[in-house]
Design an enzyme around this catalytic site. Structure first.
Site, short mmCIF file in Angstrom:
data_model
loop_
_atom_site.label_atom_id
_atom_site.label_comp_id
_atom_site.label_asym_id
_atom_site.label_seq_id
_atom_site.Cartn_x
_atom_site.Cartn_y
_atom_site.Cartn_z
N LYS A 173 0.85 -1.19 0.00
CA LYS A 173 0.00 0.00 0.00
C LYS A 173 0.88 1.24 0.00
O LYS A 173 1.60 1.52 0.96
CB LYS A 173 -0.90 0.05 1.22
CG LYS A 173 -1.96 1.15 1.05
CD LYS A 173 -2.57 1.61 2.34
CE LYS A 173 -1.74 2.64 3.07
NZ LYS A 173 -1.57 3.94 2.39
N GLY A 202 7.21 4.57 8.27
CA GLY A 202 6.35 5.72 8.52
C GLY A 202 6.59 6.28 9.91
O GLY A 202 7.69 6.13 10.46
N SER A 203 5.57 6.87 10.48
CA SER A 203 5.76 7.55 11.76
C SER A 203 5.84 6.55 12.92
O SER A 203 5.30 5.44 12.85
CB SER A 203 4.60 8.51 12.00
OG SER A 203 3.39 7.79 12.02
N THR A 204 6.51 6.96 13.98
CA THR A 204 6.65 6.12 15.17
C THR A 204 5.28 5.83 15.78
O THR A 204 5.01 4.73 16.26
CB THR A 204 7.59 6.80 16.18
OG1 THR A 204 8.90 6.85 15.59
CG2 THR A 204 7.69 6.03 17.49
N GLU A 205 4.41 6.83 15.72
CA GLU A 205 3.07 6.67 16.28
C GLU A 205 2.32 5.50 15.61
O GLU A 205 1.76 4.62 16.29
CB GLU A 205 2.33 7.99 16.05
CG GLU A 205 1.02 8.09 16.72
CD GLU A 205 0.24 9.28 16.12
OE1 GLU A 205 0.87 10.16 15.48
OE2 GLU A 205 -0.98 9.28 16.28
N GLY A 242 3.72 3.16 13.81
CA GLY A 242 4.53 1.96 14.04
C GLY A 242 4.13 1.27 15.33
O GLY A 242 4.00 0.04 15.41
N GLU A 262 10.37 0.64 10.21
CA GLU A 262 11.37 1.70 9.99
C GLU A 262 10.65 3.01 10.26
O GLU A 262 9.77 3.41 9.50
CB GLU A 262 11.89 1.60 8.55
CG GLU A 262 13.21 2.30 8.38
CD GLU A 262 13.03 3.70 7.83
OE1 GLU A 262 13.01 4.65 8.66
OE2 GLU A 262 12.92 3.87 6.61
N CYS A 298 13.29 10.66 6.63
CA CYS A 298 13.26 10.13 7.99
C CYS A 298 14.62 10.23 8.66
O CYS A 298 14.72 10.41 9.86
CB CYS A 298 12.79 8.69 7.97
SG CYS A 298 13.73 7.65 6.87
N GLU A 314 10.27 15.12 15.74
CA GLU A 314 10.54 15.10 14.31
C GLU A 314 9.69 16.20 13.65
O GLU A 314 8.48 16.26 13.87
CB GLU A 314 10.11 13.73 13.78
CG GLU A 314 10.63 13.39 12.43
CD GLU A 314 10.25 11.97 12.01
OE1 GLU A 314 9.21 11.47 12.45
OE2 GLU A 314 11.02 11.38 11.24
P1 NAI Z 1 2.07 7.84 8.69
O1 NAI Z 1 2.91 6.97 9.54
O2 NAI Z 1 0.71 8.16 9.14
O3 NAI Z 1 1.92 7.19 7.23
C1 NAI Z 1 2.81 6.29 6.63
C2 NAI Z 1 2.01 5.22 5.90
O4 NAI Z 1 1.24 4.46 6.83
C3 NAI Z 1 1.00 5.74 4.89
O5 NAI Z 1 0.97 4.87 3.79
C4 NAI Z 1 -0.31 5.69 5.66
O6 NAI Z 1 -1.43 5.60 4.83
C5 NAI Z 1 -0.14 4.44 6.46
N1 NAI Z 1 -0.92 4.35 7.70
C6 NAI Z 1 -1.43 5.35 8.46
N2 NAI Z 1 -2.09 4.84 9.52
C7 NAI Z 1 -1.97 3.49 9.45
C8 NAI Z 1 -2.40 2.41 10.28
N3 NAI Z 1 -3.08 2.62 11.41
N4 NAI Z 1 -2.08 1.16 9.91
C9 NAI Z 1 -1.37 0.93 8.80
N5 NAI Z 1 -0.95 1.90 7.97
C10 NAI Z 1 -1.23 3.18 8.30
O7 NAI Z 1 2.85 9.16 8.43
P2 NAI Z 1 2.24 10.52 7.86
O8 NAI Z 1 0.92 10.87 8.48
O9 NAI Z 1 2.29 10.43 6.41
O10 NAI Z 1 3.28 11.54 8.44
C11 NAI Z 1 3.22 11.93 9.80
C12 NAI Z 1 4.61 12.16 10.33
O11 NAI Z 1 5.28 10.91 10.33
C13 NAI Z 1 5.48 13.03 9.48
O12 NAI Z 1 5.33 14.38 9.75
C14 NAI Z 1 6.82 12.53 9.88
O13 NAI Z 1 7.22 13.14 11.07
C15 NAI Z 1 6.62 11.06 10.10
N6 NAI Z 1 7.02 10.22 8.95
C16 NAI Z 1 8.15 9.50 9.03
C17 NAI Z 1 8.55 8.74 7.95
C18 NAI Z 1 9.78 7.94 7.98
O14 NAI Z 1 10.26 7.53 6.93
N7 NAI Z 1 10.32 7.63 9.12
C19 NAI Z 1 7.82 8.73 6.71
C20 NAI Z 1 6.59 9.47 6.74
C21 NAI Z 1 6.24 10.20 7.83
#
Ligand code: NAI
Length: 778
Positions: free
Chosen positions: A190, A241-244, A246, A263, A297, A390
């Protein structure tokens, strides 16, 4: 403008990359996309818009995936998996190679589409994202080819559910899809809702490459689709994605037996020593934080400059910031592109609003729309939220340090541990600092270098598992063979009896000393014939806290040389051997079986094995495509807790203790629940074998209670459980708190006498991999 004027201003005009082919590809697909399932695109369902953040124009309509869509995709992947695995490594290698060739052929299309959808400068998508994604497929075609030699005895998980973010859409896809396919898995991926287009183009490429149907499936949608994928019938989940989020995924998959890698976020330190090449370090920051609008990230978003050069460095930095060019991501002379989405822009703006400290906004022109000015915030206290959280935007926070040890302390003052950059012309300083930083990747005199052969991933709350290199392959495989369910061992006779006040003999072993249990109670232990064997103390929360504290304090063990650790382990083996017959008899009395002698003999072997490995599992150099050295180093995880198996009370405990100690961890071990008296024997052994105080702490008591306390403990870095009780789910759920690493048996049997109990079986879980990059050139 005349040549003379051009030389005077050194100005250069726009050099836009044409968007025509990418827009034509979107139009050819009808600008409305369904999912890619079982080798074809589905009819679009309920859709949402994906826009070009640089100008707000709608690029296409994307389908919001439902639970049913996810289930259909997972079923297609499941149907395709057995044949894909059976094709064998060399057969899969050909498919991966075919995909790579098409990725190369369509490089420009991918780069333009990525910049249109994400807003990153075309220079970044063209020179970094797309070539690195191609390299990933090449490398993993090789991994498929050599699977039998490089990961012997391991097989695919089955179906993998993969969720990626918006900051490196195609590259993150490559990091996840390539190793999964190479090892014989099929995937449902996804993409992030703001950036799905290159994943859909990739699906089109898979079709053109003749990849068997169902091997790659792409389901688009938002977080709800992601959550449905995590909850679906997949065997492994990989998330970036985000730690939250994760943390939520850790909880959602707890106890399900699904393999998991995460990650997550970072707040990576960028350390500039006074002997650094300051101009290079300033230029490095352009890569680290401004390029891609800081939406990386592993962005070096926390600048630490040595006091003596701080003023000069800041002056150079702000001068450079003023000259950055923001604008149309498709312009080849642009340094900073658009922020991915107005929502993200609002998030950055609100985080920076009201910042304490002094805020410097670059004087460069900032276009209207989804753009944010490069910003430097200095004079913040280490505890300020902006130093800790972050931001994920072109915002750099800065502070100063005096000595190298202060630099390390500040650098590690974070809950994250993804990456770090160290700048010094003195190789001794740089290589002294690198191992001390809590980070999965350290770049010396450089930043943001990635390669398929060098593992990438985090420590602490930046997640667990690695992508890239042989370490990444482990995450997409599991040991061959059908696991059997574990047989529960009946608790010792009288276990249900009321606890007794503790007598003088029953002691825990904490910080190198025998200690009375805090609660003052013990369990009377009987042998198989009902005779009293002794008392086993019942440890409580306070005892656990004391044990973890003692282990934290025993830092010397992790810092000792592998040579020294090996000697201690050999000595333990020697001392165990001296007591072999006495211990065998004691084990037979405890368990009522006749396996004591074999158990002691195998435990001695385990200690010698672990000692032998102590100085032979240090990591290795990786062949990255640059002038320089990339090393994948093995480091101890830190303070590790383990609930030892019910069966084989001595051998089980020693099989966990020996490799974990050999790799430099400090331990809190909870002895077998039905046979807790083994702890007293092991205490004697430790006391006579030069194991430093606090390196191993031994507790006894009910596993279910102690597991909760250990899993909740924020200062414990890892928790293993092979307890007979069904604790895997509870441990994984609670471990989400500080994202501690877990190794649990999910109720499966383990043969402690065979290779599964061997030292090598625990090395990966007992270590963290750190990639250290040292580019060079005279
Ligand atoms: P996010 O963690 O919400 O999204 C990343 C992915 O996870 C997206 O594909 C999203 O649709 C999916 N997702 C969201 N909720 C989910 C759930 N409950 N179960 C499974 N998949 C889910 O990150 P977002 O909202 O795009 O960004 C928020 C903050 O996260 C950013 O401001 C940044 O600080 C951080 N971030 C960190 C990343 C990294 O590579 N470490 C990448 C993206 C965001």
């Amino acid at each position: 403008m005349g040549v003379k004027e051009i030389f005077e201003t050194m100005d250069y005009g726009p050099a836009p990359e044409a968007a025509g082919d990418a827009l034509a590809w979107i139009t050819d697909q009808g600008a409305r996309f369904g999912h890619f399932i079982d080798g074809g695109f589905t009819k679009p369902g309920e859709t949402f818009e994906t826009t070009n953040p640089a100008n707000g124009e709608v690029l296409a309509e994307i389908t919001q995936g439902t639970e049913d869509d996810v289930a259909t995709a997972v079923a297609a992947a499941r149907k395709a998996q057995a044949a894909w695995e059976k094709l064998g490594g060399p057969g899969r290698a050909r498919h991966l190679y075919a995909i790579t060739r098409l990725l190369q052929k369509h490089s420009r299309l991918f780069a333009v589409l990525e910049s249109l959808d994400n807003g990153k400068p075309i220079r970044e998508s063209r020179d970094i994202d797309i070539p690195t994604a191609q390299r990933h497929f090449y490398y993993h075609a090789g991994c498929a080819q050599l699977m039998e030699e490089t990961v012997p005895g391991r097989v695919a998980h089955g179906v993998c559910g993969q969720v990626v973010p918006w900051n490196f859409p195609l590259l993150m896809l490559a990091w996840k899809v390539a190793p999964a396919l190479a090892m014989g898995n099929t995937v449902v991926l996804k993409p992030a809702e703001w950036t799905s287009l290159t994943a859909l183009l990739f699906a089109d490429i898979c079709r053109q490459a003749g990849l068997p149907k169902g091997v790659v499936n792409i389901v688009t949608g938002d977080g709800a689709t992601g959550a449905a994928l995590v909850a679906s019938e997949v065997d492994k989940v990989a998330f970036t994605g985000s730690t939250e989020v994760g943390r939520k995924i850790r909880q959602a998959t707890a106890g399900s037996g699904k393999a998991l890698t995460l990650e997550l976020g970072g707040k990576s330190p960028y350390i500039v020593f006074e002997d650094a090449d300051l101009d290079s370090a300033v230029e490095g920051l352009v890569d680290a934080i401004w390029f891609n609008g800081g939406q990386v990230c592993c962005a070096g978003s926390r600048l630490l400059v040595q006091e003596g050069v701080a003023e000069r460095f800041h002056a150079k930095l702000t001068a450079r910031m003023d000259k950055l060019r923001l604008g149309d991501p498709l312009d080849k002379s642009i340094d900073v592109g658009a922020i991915v989405h107005p929502e993200q822009l609002a998030r950055i703006t609100s985080l920076v609003e009201g910042a304490e400290g002094s805020v410097y906004r670059a004087a460069c022109p900032v276009p209207e729309g989804c753009f944010y000015p490069p910003t430097l915030i200095s004079d913040l206290s280490p505890a300020s939220p902006l130093m800790q959280e972050e931001i994920f935007g072109p915002v750099l926070v800065s502070t100063t340090f005096r000595t190298p040890s202060e630099a390390v302390e500040l650098a590690n003052n974070t809950r994250y541990g993804l990456a770090a950059s160290v700048w010094s012309e003195n190789i001794n300083v740089a290589l002294d600092i690198a191992p001390k930083l809590v980070a999965g990747v350290v770049w010396v005199n450089g930043t943001n270098m990635f390669d398929a052969s060098a593992p990438f991933g985090g420590m602490r709350e930046s997640g667990f598992g690695r992508e890239g290199g042989p370490e990444g392959l482990l995450a997409y495989t599991k040991p061959a063979g059908k696991p059997k369910a574990k047989k529960r061992i009946a608790p010792f006779a009288g276990a249900e009896a009321e606890p007794q006040p503790v007598d003088r003999t029953a002691k825990l072993f904490i910080g190198g000393k025998q200690a009375r249990p805090d609660g003052g109670y013990a369990q009377v232990v009987y042998d198989a014939k009902g005779r009293v064997l002794g008392q086993a103390p019942i440890a409580n929360r306070k005892d656990v806290r004391n044990a973890v504290e003692a282990a934290r304090a025993a830092k010397g063990w992790s810092g000792a040389t592998a040579h020294n650790r090996a000697q201690v382990l050999y000595y333990l083996g020697e001392n165990l051997s001296a007591r072999a017959s006495e211990l065998a008899a004691r084990l037979d009395a405890m368990t009522g079986s006749k396996t004591g002698a074999k158990e002691v003999e195998t435990a001695i072997t385990r200690l010698f094995e672990a000692a032998a490995w102590a100085d032979k599992f240090a990591g290795e150099a990786r062949a990255v495509p640059m002038r320089g050295l990339a090393m994948a180093l093995r480091e101890p995880v830190g303070v590790l807790g383990a609930l030892c198996p019910d069966e084989a009370p001595l051998l089980g405990l020693v099989s966990l203790m020996a490799p974990a100690l050999a790799m430099g961890n400090r331990l809190v071990l909870v002895a077998s629940e039905p046979f807790p008296l083994i702890a007293q024997e092991v205490t004697q052994l430790l006391e006579t074998s030069d194991v430093p105080a606090g390196a191993v702490n031994l507790l006894t008591g009910p596993h279910a209670d102690l597991a909760k306390t250990l899993a909740d403990h924020a200062d414990l870095d890892a928790l293993w459980s092979f307890s007979g009780a069904d604790l895997s789910g509870e441990i994984e759920r609670r471990a989400a708190g500080n994202l501690k690493r877990t190794l649990v048996d999910q109720g499966r049997e383990r043969d402690w006498f065979g290779p599964e109990g061997g030292a090598r079986a625990f090395h990966d879980a007992a270590t963290e991999v750190k990639s250290v990059w040292v580019p060079y050139g005279a």
